[in-house]
Design a protein around this motif. Structure first.
Motif, PDB file in Angstrom:
ATOM      1  N   ALA A 110      27.134 -28.074  29.740  1.00  0.00           N
ATOM      2  CA  ALA A 110      27.389 -26.720  29.237  1.00  0.00           C
ATOM      3  C   ALA A 110      27.512 -26.669  27.726  1.00  0.00           C
ATOM      4  O   ALA A 110      27.741 -25.596  27.163  1.00  0.00           O
ATOM      5  N   LEU A 111      27.368 -27.803  27.049  1.00  0.00           N
ATOM      6  CA  LEU A 111      27.560 -27.853  25.601  1.00  0.00           C
ATOM      7  C   LEU A 111      26.254 -27.652  24.840  1.00  0.00           C
ATOM      8  O   LEU A 111      25.194 -28.116  25.262  1.00  0.00           O
ATOM      9  N   LEU A 112      26.371 -26.990  23.703  1.00  0.00           N
ATOM     10  CA  LEU A 112      25.286 -26.882  22.745  1.00  0.00           C
ATOM     11  C   LEU A 112      25.830 -27.297  21.387  1.00  0.00           C
ATOM     12  O   LEU A 112      26.967 -26.971  21.033  1.00  0.00           O
ATOM     13  N   ALA A 113      25.028 -28.029  20.633  1.00  0.00           N
ATOM     14  CA  ALA A 113      25.455 -28.469  19.302  1.00  0.00           C
ATOM     15  C   ALA A 113      25.639 -27.267  18.390  1.00  0.00           C
ATOM     16  O   ALA A 113      24.817 -26.350  18.370  1.00  0.00           O
ATOM     17  N   ARG A 114      26.735 -27.273  17.643  1.00  0.00           N
ATOM     18  CA  ARG A 114      27.025 -26.191  16.702  1.00  0.00           C
ATOM     19  C   ARG A 114      26.780 -26.709  15.288  1.00  0.00           C
ATOM     20  O   ARG A 114      27.499 -27.582  14.813  1.00  0.00           O
ATOM     21  N   PRO A 115      25.782 -26.165  14.604  1.00  0.00           N
ATOM     22  CA  PRO A 115      25.464 -26.658  13.261  1.00  0.00           C
ATOM     23  C   PRO A 115      26.568 -26.314  12.273  1.00  0.00           C
ATOM     24  O   PRO A 115      27.364 -25.394  12.498  1.00  0.00           O
ATOM     25  N   PRO A 116      26.645 -27.034  11.152  1.00  0.00           N
ATOM     26  CA  PRO A 116      27.732 -26.828  10.176  1.00  0.00           C
ATOM     27  C   PRO A 116      27.815 -25.407   9.650  1.00  0.00           C
ATOM     28  O   PRO A 116      28.907 -24.924   9.342  1.00  0.00           O
ATOM     29  N   GLU A 117      26.679 -24.714   9.560  1.00  0.00           N
ATOM     30  CA  GLU A 117      26.714 -23.358   8.998  1.00  0.00           C
ATOM     31  C   GLU A 117      27.226 -22.317   9.992  1.00  0.00           C
ATOM     32  O   GLU A 117      27.421 -21.153   9.636  1.00  0.00           O
ATOM     33  N   LEU A 118      27.463 -22.722  11.252  1.00  0.00           N
ATOM     34  CA  LEU A 118      27.938 -21.786  12.265  1.00  0.00           C
ATOM     35  C   LEU A 118      29.418 -22.064  12.525  1.00  0.00           C
ATOM     36  O   LEU A 118      29.771 -23.090  13.102  1.00  0.00           O
ATOM     37  N   ASP A 119      30.296 -21.164  12.092  1.00  0.00           N
ATOM     38  CA  ASP A 119      31.722 -21.390  12.307  1.00  0.00           C
ATOM     39  C   ASP A 119      32.082 -21.179  13.770  1.00  0.00           C
ATOM     40  O   ASP A 119      31.273 -20.693  14.572  1.00  0.00           O
ATOM     41  N   ALA A 120      33.311 -21.550  14.133  1.00  0.00           N
ATOM     42  CA  ALA A 120      33.723 -21.507  15.532  1.00  0.00           C
ATOM     43  C   ALA A 120      33.741 -20.084  16.079  1.00  0.00           C
ATOM     44  O   ALA A 120      33.389 -19.844  17.243  1.00  0.00           O
ATOM     45  N   ILE A 121      34.162 -19.125  15.263  1.00  0.00           N
ATOM     46  CA  ILE A 121      34.224 -17.735  15.726  1.00  0.00           C
ATOM     47  C   ILE A 121      32.833 -17.253  16.136  1.00  0.00           C
ATOM     48  O   ILE A 121      32.629 -16.707  17.222  1.00  0.00           O
ATOM     49  N   THR A 122      31.854 -17.470  15.269  1.00  0.00           N
ATOM     50  CA  THR A 122      30.482 -17.073  15.586  1.00  0.00           C
ATOM     51  C   THR A 122      29.923 -17.906  16.725  1.00  0.00           C
ATOM     52  O   THR A 122      29.241 -17.390  17.617  1.00  0.00           O
ATOM     53  N   GLY A 123      30.236 -19.202  16.710  1.00  0.00           N
ATOM     54  CA  GLY A 123      29.735 -20.100  17.743  1.00  0.00           C
ATOM     55  C   GLY A 123      30.250 -19.778  19.128  1.00  0.00           C
ATOM     56  O   GLY A 123      29.629 -20.140  20.140  1.00  0.00           O
ATOM     57  N   ALA A 124      31.388 -19.084  19.203  1.00  0.00           N
ATOM     58  CA  ALA A 124      31.935 -18.690  20.501  1.00  0.00           C
ATOM     59  C   ALA A 124      31.374 -17.362  20.982  1.00  0.00           C
ATOM     60  O   ALA A 124      31.621 -16.973  22.131  1.00  0.00           O
ATOM     61  N   ALA A 125      30.635 -16.665  20.135  1.00  0.00           N
ATOM     62  CA  ALA A 125      30.229 -15.298  20.454  1.00  0.00           C
ATOM     63  C   ALA A 125      28.748 -15.117  20.740  1.00  0.00           C
ATOM     64  O   ALA A 125      28.370 -14.142  21.386  1.00  0.00           O
ATOM     65  N   ILE A 126      27.891 -16.018  20.266  1.00  0.00           N
ATOM     66  CA  ILE A 126      26.463 -15.701  20.267  1.00  0.00           C
ATOM     67  C   ILE A 126      25.703 -16.136  21.512  1.00  0.00           C
ATOM     68  O   ILE A 126      24.733 -15.486  21.910  1.00  0.00           O
ATOM     69  N   TRP A 127      26.128 -17.238  22.145  1.00  0.00           N
ATOM     70  CA  TRP A 127      25.231 -17.851  23.120  1.00  0.00           C
ATOM     71  C   TRP A 127      25.076 -17.058  24.407  1.00  0.00           C
ATOM     72  O   TRP A 127      23.958 -16.826  24.877  1.00  0.00           O
ATOM     73  N   MET A 128      26.162 -16.643  25.033  1.00  0.00           N
ATOM     74  CA  MET A 128      26.032 -15.914  26.290  1.00  0.00           C
ATOM     75  C   MET A 128      25.190 -14.648  26.121  1.00  0.00           C
ATOM     76  O   MET A 128      24.249 -14.415  26.886  1.00  0.00           O
ATOM     77  N   PRO A 129      25.463 -13.790  25.111  1.00  0.00           N
ATOM     78  CA  PRO A 129      24.644 -12.576  24.992  1.00  0.00           C
ATOM     79  C   PRO A 129      23.158 -12.858  24.747  1.00  0.00           C
ATOM     80  O   PRO A 129      22.300 -12.274  25.401  1.00  0.00           O
ATOM     81  N   TYR A 130      22.871 -13.749  23.797  1.00  0.00           N
ATOM     82  CA  TYR A 130      21.462 -13.970  23.475  1.00  0.00           C
ATOM     83  C   TYR A 130      20.720 -14.706  24.595  1.00  0.00           C
ATOM     84  O   TYR A 130      19.544 -14.419  24.859  1.00  0.00           O
ATOM     85  N   VAL A 131      21.372 -15.652  25.250  1.00  0.00           N
ATOM     86  CA  VAL A 131      20.718 -16.336  26.370  1.00  0.00           C
ATOM     87  C   VAL A 131      20.503 -15.367  27.531  1.00  0.00           C
ATOM     88  O   VAL A 131      19.448 -15.375  28.181  1.00  0.00           O
ATOM     89  N   THR A 132      21.490 -14.519  27.805  1.00  0.00           N
ATOM     90  CA  THR A 132      21.330 -13.506  28.848  1.00  0.00           C
ATOM     91  C   THR A 132      20.119 -12.631  28.565  1.00  0.00           C
ATOM     92  O   THR A 132      19.280 -12.379  29.448  1.00  0.00           O
TER      93      THR A 132
END
Length: 339
Positions: A110-132
């Protein structure tokens, strides 16, 4: 011991409790992560109230979307090491791997690598909506440039993601939203047109088409929608089908209306009507690889942006859950900041 949010009975936000609980070591194929931020979804409200796809095993934790850092890997995990910055993609039951906690054990898959330019707040918000949304626009149906794509309930995170992703693919997204106050935000996100349902009349004065159908046809230059992404379900699906062009697709991916979704009868354009959940993509490794590349390319090029609406502190989970169902909620995704 780590602070964990659980509930011991079904009910409103007031049933959520903070408890200090131990975190087990990860088993085969699992990792233990430090949770820095949690993406909040309407599905957690439904889980808490017993109206989700499956019932909670009480006492239950909740949550399936987060960002943080790997602390420990279980046997057989080869691609992750302690210290890796990661996002957690919803691909499991909240009964088995809840993430509303300072630390959590989740499947390594269930993990995806989070690049340095993506902070935790953004990293917690983007994947489910865009993958859906990717699954609906590119796997179930291949949207074409110039297609009109209707996005209902566009004021939530999936709606915002759908508007941006449809525009990214060259389509013309037509957004519906409960309030005209969200029009400017959705237009800035790339909507071709915005229909505020609170501004529609109860019935068409001429009696030819229902108001929502007429508004969609007007926004699509009478061509009708080639694709509808419907988060609401319920009786309004009839009006959406009436607003489609022949051969269109209507994908119902949510049930915000709380009402049964009928199979429309009568004289309607021939359309393909089906249900959908994000697990169709997250459960298919090949489709998930394609989705990941789609999202990363969109983010890198600036076509897809952050979906964060509002950030709540970890101690304010009750307020956050109230906000999830608030009519005053702004477009985007609320996030719970743990650290």
């Amino acid at each position: 011991m780590v602070a964990t949010i659980r509930f011991h009975e079904l009910g409103g936000p007031e049933v959520l409790r903070y408890e200090d609980l131990p975190v087990r070591s990860p088993g085969p194929g699992e990792v233990r992560i430090r949770v820095d931020a949690i993406g909040l979804n309407r599905s957690e409200v439904n889980f808490r109230t017993g109206t989700y796809l499956y019932q909670p095993r009480l006492p239950a934790g909740l949550g399936s979307e987060a960002a943080g850092e790997v602390l420990e890997v279980g046997p057989g995990v080869e691609h992750w090491t302690a210290g890796d910055a990661v996002s957690v993609l919803p691909s499991f039951s909240q009964n088995d791997y809840p993430v509303y906690a300072q630390e959590a054990v989740v499947p390594a898959s269930a993990l995806l690598a989070r690049p340095p330019e993506l902070d935790a707040i953004t990293g917690a918000a983007i994947w489910m909506p865009y993958v859906t949304v990717y699954g609906m626009l590119a796997e179930l149906v291949r949207v074409r440039p110039g297609d009109y794509v209707v996005v209902t309930a566009a004021n939530n995170s999936i709606g915002m993601a759908a508007v941006q992703a449809a525009r990214y693919l060259g389509a013309c997204p037509v957004a519906t939203t409960p309030s005209g106050g969200q029009r400017a935000t959705l237009l800035r996100a790339g909507a071709h047109a915005v229909i505020a349902t609170d501004e529609l009349p109860e019935r068409n004065e001429h009696g030819e088409q229902p108001p929502l159908t007429e508004a969609i046809l007007a926004a699509t230059e009478q061509r009708g929608a080639a694709l509808v992404l419907d988060a609401e379900g319920g009786p309004a699906v009839r009006q959406l089908v009436q607003a489609c062009s022949p051969g269109a697709s209507v994908i119902v991916h949510g049930g915000l209306s709380g009402e049964p979704t009928p199979l429309p009868g009568g004289q309607y354009p021939p359309v393909w009507l089906r249900r959908y959940t994000v697990f169709e993509i997250t459960g298919d490794p090949a489709a998930m690889r394609r989705a990941e590349h789609f999202v990363r390319a969109g983010l890198a090029g600036g076509a897809l942006g952050s979906l964060v609406d509002r950030v709540f502190d970890f101690a304010d989970v009750v307020a956050a859950h109230n906000y999830l169902v608030s009519p005053e909620r702004a477009p985007g995704k609320p996030v719970l900041r743990v650290r």
